[in-house]
Design a protein around this motif. Sequence first.
Motif, PDB file in Angstrom:
ATOM      1  N   HIS A 109       0.671  -1.016  -0.116  1.00  0.00           N
ATOM      2  CA  HIS A 109       0.075  -0.084  -0.015  1.00  0.00           C
ATOM      3  C   HIS A 109       0.887   1.311  -0.078  1.00  0.00           C
ATOM      4  CE1 HIS A 109      -3.562   2.351   0.947  1.00  0.00           C
ATOM      5  NE2 HIS A 109      -2.626   3.155   1.708  1.00  0.00           N
ATOM      6  N   ILE A 110       1.927   1.399   0.828  1.00  0.00           N
ATOM      7  CA  ILE A 110       2.737   2.489   0.729  1.00  0.00           C
ATOM      8  C   ILE A 110       3.488   2.494  -0.485  1.00  0.00           C
ATOM      9  CG2 ILE A 110       4.762   3.308   1.969  1.00  0.00           C
ATOM     10  CD1 ILE A 110       2.178   3.446   3.612  1.00  0.00           C
ATOM     11  N   LEU A 111       4.072   1.532  -0.988  1.00  0.00           N
ATOM     12  CA  LEU A 111       4.951   1.616  -2.350  1.00  0.00           C
ATOM     13  C   LEU A 111       3.596   2.117  -3.280  1.00  0.00           C
ATOM     14  CD1 LEU A 111       6.749  -1.585  -2.165  1.00  0.00           C
ATOM     15  CD2 LEU A 111       7.540   0.607  -2.257  1.00  0.00           C
ATOM     16  N   LYS A 112       2.483   1.926  -3.140  1.00  0.00           N
ATOM     17  CA  LYS A 112       1.413   2.416  -4.423  1.00  0.00           C
ATOM     18  C   LYS A 112       1.295   3.885  -4.193  1.00  0.00           C
ATOM     19  CE  LYS A 112      -3.437   1.415  -5.953  1.00  0.00           C
ATOM     20  NZ  LYS A 112      -4.544   0.653  -5.673  1.00  0.00           N
ATOM     21  N   HIS A 113       1.180   4.209  -3.014  1.00  0.00           N
ATOM     22  CA  HIS A 113       0.772   5.673  -2.867  1.00  0.00           C
ATOM     23  C   HIS A 113       1.923   6.575  -2.588  1.00  0.00           C
ATOM     24  CE1 HIS A 113      -3.667   5.050  -2.917  1.00  0.00           C
ATOM     25  NE2 HIS A 113      -3.223   3.654  -2.216  1.00  0.00           N
ATOM     26  N   HIS A 114       3.166   6.164  -2.222  1.00  0.00           N
ATOM     27  CA  HIS A 114       4.423   6.887  -2.013  1.00  0.00           C
ATOM     28  C   HIS A 114       5.538   6.945  -2.999  1.00  0.00           C
ATOM     29  CE1 HIS A 114       2.309   8.838   1.869  1.00  0.00           C
ATOM     30  NE2 HIS A 114       1.885   7.545   1.828  1.00  0.00           N
ATOM     31  N   ASN A 115       5.410   5.922  -3.818  1.00  0.00           N
ATOM     32  CA  ASN A 115       6.527   5.905  -4.597  1.00  0.00           C
ATOM     33  C   ASN A 115       7.885   5.244  -4.017  1.00  0.00           C
ATOM     34  OD1 ASN A 115       8.454   5.982  -6.862  1.00  0.00           O
ATOM     35  ND2 ASN A 115       7.883   8.451  -7.496  1.00  0.00           N
ATOM     36  N   TYR A 116       8.298   4.123  -4.649  1.00  0.00           N
ATOM     37  CA  TYR A 116       9.352   3.592  -4.267  1.00  0.00           C
ATOM     38  C   TYR A 116      10.761   4.425  -4.289  1.00  0.00           C
ATOM     39  CZ  TYR A 116      13.413   0.324  -4.490  1.00  0.00           C
ATOM     40  OH  TYR A 116      14.688  -0.391  -4.131  1.00  0.00           O
ATOM     41  N   CYS A 117      10.962   5.283  -5.304  1.00  0.00           N
ATOM     42  CA  CYS A 117      12.063   6.183  -5.343  1.00  0.00           C
ATOM     43  C   CYS A 117      12.024   6.963  -4.239  1.00  0.00           C
ATOM     44  CB  CYS A 117      12.094   6.847  -6.738  1.00  0.00           C
ATOM     45  SG  CYS A 117      13.473   7.987  -7.047  1.00  0.00           S
ATOM     46  N   ARG A 118      10.826   7.691  -3.777  1.00  0.00           N
ATOM     47  CA  ARG A 118      10.876   8.609  -2.515  1.00  0.00           C
ATOM     48  C   ARG A 118      11.074   7.856  -1.413  1.00  0.00           C
ATOM     49  NH1 ARG A 118       8.976  13.437  -1.366  1.00  0.00           N
ATOM     50  NH2 ARG A 118       8.292  13.826  -3.310  1.00  0.00           N
ATOM     51  N   LEU A 119      10.542   6.601  -1.219  1.00  0.00           N
ATOM     52  CA  LEU A 119      10.660   5.943   0.079  1.00  0.00           C
ATOM     53  C   LEU A 119      12.078   5.486   0.152  1.00  0.00           C
ATOM     54  CD1 LEU A 119       9.255   5.029   2.677  1.00  0.00           C
ATOM     55  CD2 LEU A 119       8.716   2.750   1.350  1.00  0.00           C
ATOM     56  N   SER A 120      12.859   5.231  -0.884  1.00  0.00           N
ATOM     57  CA  SER A 120      14.028   4.551  -0.708  1.00  0.00           C
ATOM     58  C   SER A 120      15.238   5.648  -0.414  1.00  0.00           C
ATOM     59  CB  SER A 120      14.492   3.903  -2.035  1.00  0.00           C
ATOM     60  OG  SER A 120      14.380   4.967  -3.321  1.00  0.00           O
ATOM     61  N   ALA A 121      14.655   6.926  -0.540  1.00  0.00           N
ATOM     62  CA  ALA A 121      15.804   7.933  -0.170  1.00  0.00           C
ATOM     63  C   ALA A 121      15.988   7.781   1.202  1.00  0.00           C
ATOM     64  CB  ALA A 121      15.233   9.342  -0.596  1.00  0.00           C
ATOM     65  N   TYR A 122      15.110   7.070   2.143  1.00  0.00           N
ATOM     66  CA  TYR A 122      15.164   7.056   3.721  1.00  0.00           C
ATOM     67  C   TYR A 122      16.043   5.798   4.044  1.00  0.00           C
ATOM     68  CZ  TYR A 122      12.154  10.970   3.463  1.00  0.00           C
ATOM     69  OH  TYR A 122      11.564  12.329   3.143  1.00  0.00           O
ATOM     70  N   ARG A 123      16.488   5.051   3.065  1.00  0.00           N
ATOM     71  CA  ARG A 123      17.158   3.857   3.473  1.00  0.00           C
ATOM     72  C   ARG A 123      18.486   3.887   3.985  1.00  0.00           C
ATOM     73  NH1 ARG A 123      17.858   4.372  -2.063  1.00  0.00           N
ATOM     74  NH2 ARG A 123      19.736   3.540  -3.063  1.00  0.00           N
ATOM     75  N   PHE A 124      18.996   5.080   3.374  1.00  0.00           N
ATOM     76  CA  PHE A 124      20.764   4.945   3.788  1.00  0.00           C
ATOM     77  C   PHE A 124      21.246   4.831   5.102  1.00  0.00           C
ATOM     78  CE2 PHE A 124      19.791   7.460  -0.209  1.00  0.00           C
ATOM     79  CZ  PHE A 124      20.452   6.526  -1.219  1.00  0.00           C
ATOM     80  N   PRO A 125      20.552   5.344   6.208  1.00  0.00           N
ATOM     81  CA  PRO A 125      20.941   5.259   7.505  1.00  0.00           C
ATOM     82  C   PRO A 125      20.845   3.724   7.906  1.00  0.00           C
ATOM     83  CG  PRO A 125      19.321   6.922   7.480  1.00  0.00           C
ATOM     84  CD  PRO A 125      19.141   6.393   6.187  1.00  0.00           C
ATOM     85  N   PHE A 126      20.253   2.851   7.222  1.00  0.00           N
ATOM     86  CA  PHE A 126      19.893   1.553   7.531  1.00  0.00           C
ATOM     87  C   PHE A 126      20.700   0.633   6.754  1.00  0.00           C
ATOM     88  CE2 PHE A 126      15.840   4.274   8.290  1.00  0.00           C
ATOM     89  CZ  PHE A 126      15.850   3.883   9.649  1.00  0.00           C
ATOM     90  N   GLN A 127      21.671   1.167   6.030  1.00  0.00           N
ATOM     91  CA  GLN A 127      22.146   0.085   4.859  1.00  0.00           C
ATOM     92  C   GLN A 127      23.925   0.106   5.283  1.00  0.00           C
ATOM     93  OE1 GLN A 127      21.224   1.969   1.237  1.00  0.00           O
ATOM     94  NE2 GLN A 127      20.197  -0.099   1.009  1.00  0.00           N
ATOM     95  N   ASP A 128      24.344  -0.982   5.144  1.00  0.00           N
ATOM     96  CA  ASP A 128      25.898  -1.094   5.305  1.00  0.00           C
ATOM     97  C   ASP A 128      26.444  -0.793   3.879  1.00  0.00           C
ATOM     98  OD1 ASP A 128      26.045  -1.385   7.989  1.00  0.00           O
ATOM     99  OD2 ASP A 128      25.167  -3.875   7.734  1.00  0.00           O
ATOM    100  N   THR A 129      25.888  -1.496   3.089  1.00  0.00           N
ATOM    101  CA  THR A 129      26.162  -1.174   1.549  1.00  0.00           C
ATOM    102  C   THR A 129      24.857  -0.565   0.691  1.00  0.00           C
ATOM    103  OG1 THR A 129      25.562  -3.104   0.549  1.00  0.00           O
ATOM    104  CG2 THR A 129      27.928  -2.939   1.867  1.00  0.00           C
ATOM    105  N   PRO A 130      25.256   0.056  -0.419  1.00  0.00           N
ATOM    106  CA  PRO A 130      24.192   0.548  -1.184  1.00  0.00           C
ATOM    107  C   PRO A 130      22.958  -0.496  -1.500  1.00  0.00           C
ATOM    108  CG  PRO A 130      25.956   1.442  -2.058  1.00  0.00           C
ATOM    109  CD  PRO A 130      26.506   0.559  -1.114  1.00  0.00           C
ATOM    110  N   ASP A 131      23.645  -1.922  -1.516  1.00  0.00           N
ATOM    111  CA  ASP A 131      22.529  -2.960  -1.768  1.00  0.00           C
ATOM    112  C   ASP A 131      22.103  -3.973  -0.740  1.00  0.00           C
ATOM    113  OD1 ASP A 131      22.300  -2.170  -4.615  1.00  0.00           O
ATOM    114  OD2 ASP A 131      24.243  -3.214  -5.135  1.00  0.00           O
ATOM    115  N   SER A 132      22.546  -3.556   0.285  1.00  0.00           N
ATOM    116  CA  SER A 132      21.997  -4.431   1.624  1.00  0.00           C
ATOM    117  C   SER A 132      22.032  -3.704   2.785  1.00  0.00           C
ATOM    118  CB  SER A 132      23.077  -5.476   1.919  1.00  0.00           C
ATOM    119  OG  SER A 132      24.433  -4.702   2.383  1.00  0.00           O
TER     120      SER A 132
END
Length: 293
Positions: free
Chosen positions: A31-54
Amino acid sequence: MTGKPFKTYSEQLQLLKNRGLEINDEAFALHILKHHNYCRLSAYRFPFQDTPDSFRQGTRFDDLWDLYCFDRILRHLVSEACKAVELSVRARWAYVLSQSHGPQAYENVSLFRPQNLHTKNLYTLDRELSRSTEVFVSHYENQYGMTRPPIWAVSEIMSFGLLSRFYNTIKHDKDKKAIAATYDLSIGGLKSFLEHAVYLRNLCAHHSRLWNRRFTITVALPTKHPAGLKSSLHPAEDRRIYNSLVLLGFMLGVVEPQSDWRTRLRSHLETLNGPSHSEMGFPHDWRTRDFWT
């Protein structure tokens, strides 16, 4: 041609899972991906990643969503403060210039410099007036035959950015000082703050990320006035939002002394989980600084 293929919402969700993100409620995540866009949401992933793909082990979809929501409410608070300050500066700009130079002061080329910028500002203002649906615009034209309304009316039409430019191009320092003194700021201090506030307002209007953004338009920090504010600022982080929040809070305290904005801001900041306040440019002792106590 883009190198990124189209992905359905289910494929987007699977990609996040493949990268180690824990999904406790797949229906909610879709539901969130449908209404808020993967690209926008993924911008908040960086504090939770050790590498760009994990993702870091144990990171949940809810962690991203909580940070996204934190930033959304932060934008609402920043936008609220910018709007209040904008209205105040509009009123003071119109009052000071009309008191000293008359109702059509903004049209007087001798009161502004450089002349070419003043001409551009008037051109922009005329476009904004032509698009306006405010009744008072046609009232002044029909009742008084005025192409442009008096300054106290026209100030209600112009954009925040145009207002900032009209302030910056005022020729006489005494006029600029009379406006800046309202906020216990220097001429340069108010000029810089207005330019930065316009930038912040635009970021909010376009739903842009605020919480850990590195600003391209910074604000000059007061060194003498207002009294007591200097100790709460953090000059070492001049491209993060911390100083912006302190200055907005100070300005709002002048404009709306009874406002609870500062209290609501602090309460909201205390909800930030996971990512450190330092990513927003906060000093480690921010809670004990004068502005926050």
